[in-house]
Scaffold this active site. Sequence first.
Site, mmCIF file in Angstrom:
data_model
loop_
_atom_site.group_PDB
_atom_site.id
_atom_site.type_symbol
_atom_site.label_atom_id
_atom_site.label_comp_id
_atom_site.label_asym_id
_atom_site.label_seq_id
_atom_site.Cartn_x
_atom_site.Cartn_y
_atom_site.Cartn_z
ATOM 1 C CD GLU A 38 37.835 57.653 52.699
ATOM 2 O OE1 GLU A 38 38.310 56.751 53.434
ATOM 3 O OE2 GLU A 38 38.541 58.408 52.022
ATOM 4 C CE LYS A 109 41.163 60.999 53.098
ATOM 5 N NZ LYS A 109 41.006 59.624 52.578
ATOM 6 C CB CYS A 142 39.986 57.805 55.844
ATOM 7 S SG CYS A 142 40.717 56.145 55.978
#
Length: 264
Positions: A38, A109, A142
Amino acid sequence: MKLALLQYNPKFGEKEANLAKAEGLLNKTKFDLVVLPELFAAGYLFTSQKEVENLSEKISEGLTSQFFLDFCRKKKVYAAFGILEKAGKNFYNSALLIGPQGILSHYRKLHLFYEEKKWFSPGNFPLSVTKVKDARVGMMICFDWRFPEAARTLALKGADIILHPSNLVMPHCPDAMITRALENRVFCATSDRIGTEKRGGKSFTYIGQSQIVDPEGKILFRLGNKEENVAVVEINPEKARRKKINPYNDLFLDRREKFYYEPI
Ligand code: ACM
């Protein structure tokens, strides 16, 4: 398919140096598809919106995507990586999948972690699956691991491999991803960073342990918590298409969906 993960320690804000270091590591190994962490070029621990803005890039115009558009075209490979995206007045913690033919997928995300909520807008694209050679791949970033719906959705949409760029600061994810792999019978490829960022009176230590888990929950490799490396494993993506685990149970056909979404 030769699936690779890059794990390294980028320096906050030093995008050019970080890209050069990543390139040096990538050039050491042969692979078809590599996953990077990331925000692997920008760094993670921001102290102001100005910093976020200064390090952000418009998708396809910035240094990071230009680097990979060039790299993937020349080497005929695929790369999935985290990128700090600027889009109009908004900033996103995003991931791109790039191949020899250009940008193949763009994800923002969905589940922002901690102070990311101060800097980024939450993702607004559906989770999606893209063909890479013989494999169908989907991306999540993540902290999305903490929401089993993300991996489940990618698997239900047909992903064989979940590409998972990460900057992990809590210890649970590597073991939790074994469950994500097992419950969906997919490969899970988590690429994490290492090192400590100390900024603005805060300190984050990233746990490394980048790993690839197979659809049976077997860890094909797990890197250390201080190691800078590119690790590669040969996988057969088709292994993720059999959801049957014994003559009676199929993980997808046995789902009782109509009972899952009743009002509580
Ligand atoms: C995280 O989502 N970077 C913990």
